[in-house]
Design a protein around this motif. Structure first.
Motif, PDB file in Angstrom:
ATOM      1  N   LEU A   1       0.820  -1.215   0.000  1.00 26.93           N
ATOM      2  CA  LEU A   1       0.000   0.000   0.000  1.00 26.93           C
ATOM      3  C   LEU A   1       0.851   1.261   0.000  1.00 26.93           C
ATOM      4  O   LEU A   1       0.361   2.338  -0.364  1.00 26.93           O
ATOM      5  N   LYS A   2       2.115   1.139   0.399  1.00 28.15           N
ATOM      6  CA  LYS A   2       3.013   2.288   0.397  1.00 28.15           C
ATOM      7  C   LYS A   2       3.689   2.459  -0.959  1.00 28.15           C
ATOM      8  O   LYS A   2       4.393   3.453  -1.179  1.00 28.15           O
ATOM      9  N   GLU A   3       3.479   1.506  -1.850  1.00 30.79           N
ATOM     10  CA  GLU A   3       4.059   1.558  -3.181  1.00 30.79           C
ATOM     11  C   GLU A   3       2.964   1.905  -4.187  1.00 30.79           C
ATOM     12  O   GLU A   3       1.776   1.669  -3.935  1.00 30.79           O
ATOM     13  N   PRO A   4       3.323   2.462  -5.340  1.00 24.43           N
ATOM     14  CA  PRO A   4       2.306   2.847  -6.339  1.00 24.43           C
ATOM     15  C   PRO A   4       1.412   1.695  -6.773  1.00 24.43           C
ATOM     16  O   PRO A   4       0.220   1.899  -7.000  1.00 24.43           O
ATOM     17  N   LEU A   5       1.961   0.493  -6.864  1.00 22.24           N
ATOM     18  CA  LEU A   5       1.172  -0.643  -7.328  1.00 22.24           C
ATOM     19  C   LEU A   5      -0.043  -0.875  -6.447  1.00 22.24           C
ATOM     20  O   LEU A   5      -1.171  -1.047  -6.948  1.00 22.24           O
ATOM     21  N   GLY A   6       0.133  -0.870  -5.133  1.00 22.31           N
ATOM     22  CA  GLY A   6      -0.979  -1.113  -4.226  1.00 22.31           C
ATOM     23  C   GLY A   6      -1.797   0.127  -3.927  1.00 22.31           C
ATOM     24  O   GLY A   6      -3.020   0.058  -3.822  1.00 22.31           O
ATOM     25  N   PHE A   7      -1.127   1.280  -3.810  1.00 26.06           N
ATOM     26  CA  PHE A   7      -1.841   2.502  -3.463  1.00 26.06           C
ATOM     27  C   PHE A   7      -2.816   2.905  -4.567  1.00 26.06           C
ATOM     28  O   PHE A   7      -3.962   3.286  -4.294  1.00 26.06           O
ATOM     29  N   VAL A   8      -2.374   2.826  -5.821  1.00 29.25           N
ATOM     30  CA  VAL A   8      -3.259   3.196  -6.933  1.00 29.25           C
ATOM     31  C   VAL A   8      -4.431   2.227  -7.023  1.00 29.25           C
ATOM     32  O   VAL A   8      -5.552   2.617  -7.365  1.00 29.25           O
ATOM     33  N   LYS A   9      -4.191   0.970  -6.705  1.00 28.29           N
ATOM     34  CA  LYS A   9      -5.300   0.008  -6.718  1.00 28.29           C
ATOM     35  C   LYS A   9      -6.343   0.374  -5.663  1.00 28.29           C
ATOM     36  O   LYS A   9      -7.551   0.209  -5.895  1.00 28.29           O
ATOM     37  N   LEU A  10      -5.910   0.870  -4.529  1.00 23.65           N
ATOM     38  CA  LEU A  10      -6.841   1.334  -3.504  1.00 23.65           C
ATOM     39  C   LEU A  10      -7.631   2.540  -4.003  1.00 23.65           C
ATOM     40  O   LEU A  10      -8.845   2.650  -3.764  1.00 23.65           O
ATOM     41  N   VAL A  11      -6.960   3.440  -4.717  1.00 25.68           N
ATOM     42  CA  VAL A  11      -7.645   4.602  -5.296  1.00 25.68           C
ATOM     43  C   VAL A  11      -8.677   4.144  -6.317  1.00 25.68           C
ATOM     44  O   VAL A  11      -9.792   4.683  -6.387  1.00 25.68           O
ATOM     45  N   GLU A  12      -8.342   3.150  -7.110  1.00 23.24           N
ATOM     46  CA  GLU A  12      -9.285   2.609  -8.097  1.00 23.24           C
ATOM     47  C   GLU A  12     -10.530   2.052  -7.418  1.00 23.24           C
ATOM     48  O   GLU A  12     -11.652   2.208  -7.925  1.00 23.24           O
ATOM     49  N   TRP A  13     -10.334   1.396  -6.304  1.00 29.07           N
ATOM     50  CA  TRP A  13     -11.463   0.833  -5.552  1.00 29.07           C
ATOM     51  C   TRP A  13     -12.419   1.939  -5.114  1.00 29.07           C
ATOM     52  O   TRP A  13     -13.641   1.814  -5.235  1.00 29.07           O
ATOM     53  N   LEU A  14     -11.863   3.050  -4.639  1.00 35.56           N
ATOM     54  CA  LEU A  14     -12.692   4.160  -4.171  1.00 35.56           C
ATOM     55  C   LEU A  14     -13.382   4.884  -5.326  1.00 35.56           C
ATOM     56  O   LEU A  14     -14.568   5.204  -5.255  1.00 35.56           O
ATOM     57  N   THR A  15     -12.659   5.163  -6.394  1.00 39.89           N
ATOM     58  CA  THR A  15     -13.250   5.887  -7.521  1.00 39.89           C
ATOM     59  C   THR A  15     -14.328   5.062  -8.214  1.00 39.89           C
ATOM     60  O   THR A  15     -15.295   5.620  -8.741  1.00 39.89           O
ATOM     61  N   ALA A  16     -14.180   3.744  -8.219  1.00 46.86           N
ATOM     62  CA  ALA A  16     -15.216   2.897  -8.809  1.00 46.86           C
ATOM     63  C   ALA A  16     -16.509   3.004  -8.002  1.00 46.86           C
ATOM     64  O   ALA A  16     -17.612   3.038  -8.578  1.00 46.86           O
ATOM     65  N   ILE A  17     -16.400   3.073  -6.683  1.00 45.06           N
ATOM     66  CA  ILE A  17     -17.583   3.218  -5.831  1.00 45.06           C
ATOM     67  C   ILE A  17     -18.310   4.516  -6.151  1.00 45.06           C
ATOM     68  O   ILE A  17     -19.538   4.549  -6.312  1.00 45.06           O
ATOM     69  N   PHE A  18     -17.557   5.604  -6.255  1.00 44.14           N
ATOM     70  CA  PHE A  18     -18.172   6.896  -6.559  1.00 44.14           C
ATOM     71  C   PHE A  18     -18.822   6.889  -7.941  1.00 44.14           C
ATOM     72  O   PHE A  18     -19.871   7.506  -8.148  1.00 44.14           O
ATOM     73  N   ALA A  19     -18.212   6.206  -8.888  1.00 40.71           N
ATOM     74  CA  ALA A  19     -18.728   6.199 -10.257  1.00 40.71           C
ATOM     75  C   ALA A  19     -20.076   5.489 -10.334  1.00 40.71           C
ATOM     76  O   ALA A  19     -21.083   6.074 -10.758  1.00 40.71           O
TER      77      ALA A  19
END
Length: 239
Positions: free
Chosen positions: A12-30
């Motif tokens: 989660l501290k690396e771009p690979l995991g952190f961006v995936k977490l952001v994707e999870w949140l933005t998908a919910i909003f969409a």
């Protein structure tokens, strides 16, 4: 090689995991801002004799407007008999496609996060995992582009069908010279506008994530190993 679950939050501290977490949140909003919408426009009918009538245009997800009655049953408006009239338009296919892509991405983000946080040792020790992750991520970027564009057009169709011109064109009563129809109160479509914005935002976020996933594949490692750094020089073979 051990394949058991090992919880490790460092991805989660690396771009690979952190961006995936952001994707999870933005998908919910969409998909949440689109799939949960319900609105009502109020139409005022100004009759020639000074009498006013009011109609309600209720519409919600998935926006099958042609199935929504604007006038339910025969009634009298402005001293004229009006039969059952439905609204015009159907944006269900684009709306459901958009929400479906959002839900799929939401579920895939959760599955990918589970792999990153519990099975990263397996993920990095295999060629199949990163390649499959990259192919799916790239495909979802394309789906976000298509579904966001389709839903943006579908939303515009909903707006056109529920505004004054759309309602006036639907009601035969409004085409008379003595009756004026006007939408006097509009439903707030802010959530629907936000859904379109988050759709395109998801496309860019997933496109950025595709690069970080690509760096985990053997394709990137082979390309890097085939290009020596600038500080390295090949030593000529002895004669």
């Amino acid at each position: 090689m051990m394949t058991g679950f090992r919880l490790n939050l460092s991805p989660l501290k690396e771009p690979l995991g952190f961006v995936k977490l952001v994707e999870w949140l933005t998908a919910i909003f969409a998909f949440g801002s689109c799939g949960g919408f319900s609105g009502r426009n109020i139409i005022s009918l100004f009759c020639g004799d000074g009498k006013n009538e009011t109609l309600n245009a209720n519409f919600n997800y998935p926006f099958r407007l042609s199935e929504v009655p604007l006038i339910d049953g025969n009634t009298t408006l402005c001293n004229r008999s009006v039969s059952t009239t439905h609204m015009v338009g159907d944006s269900a296919s684009s709306a459901e496609f958009f929400v479906g892509v959002g839900i799929v991405c939401f579920l895939y983000s959760m599955a990918a996060l589970l792999v990153y946080l519990g099975y990263m040792h397996v993920y990095k020790d295999s060629d199949f995992g990163p390649i499959l992750d990259f192919v799916i991520t790239a495909f979802l970027v394309f789906l976000w582009l298509v579904c966001s564009s389709a839903w943006a057009k579908g939303l515009q169709n909903v707006k056109d069908a529920t505004d004054t011109d759309g309602i006036s064109g639907t009601l035969a009563l409004c085409k008379g010279t003595n009756v004026t129809c006007e939408v006097t109160e509009y439903a707030s479509m802010r959530a629907l506008n936000i859904s379109v914005v988050f759709g395109y935002l998801n496309m860019f976020v997933w496109a950025g994530n595709a690069w970080f996933v690509y760096k985990e594949t053997r394709w990137h490692s082979q390309k890097s190993s085939s290009h020596p750094g600038p500080g390295r020089q090949q030593v000529p073979a002895p004669i």
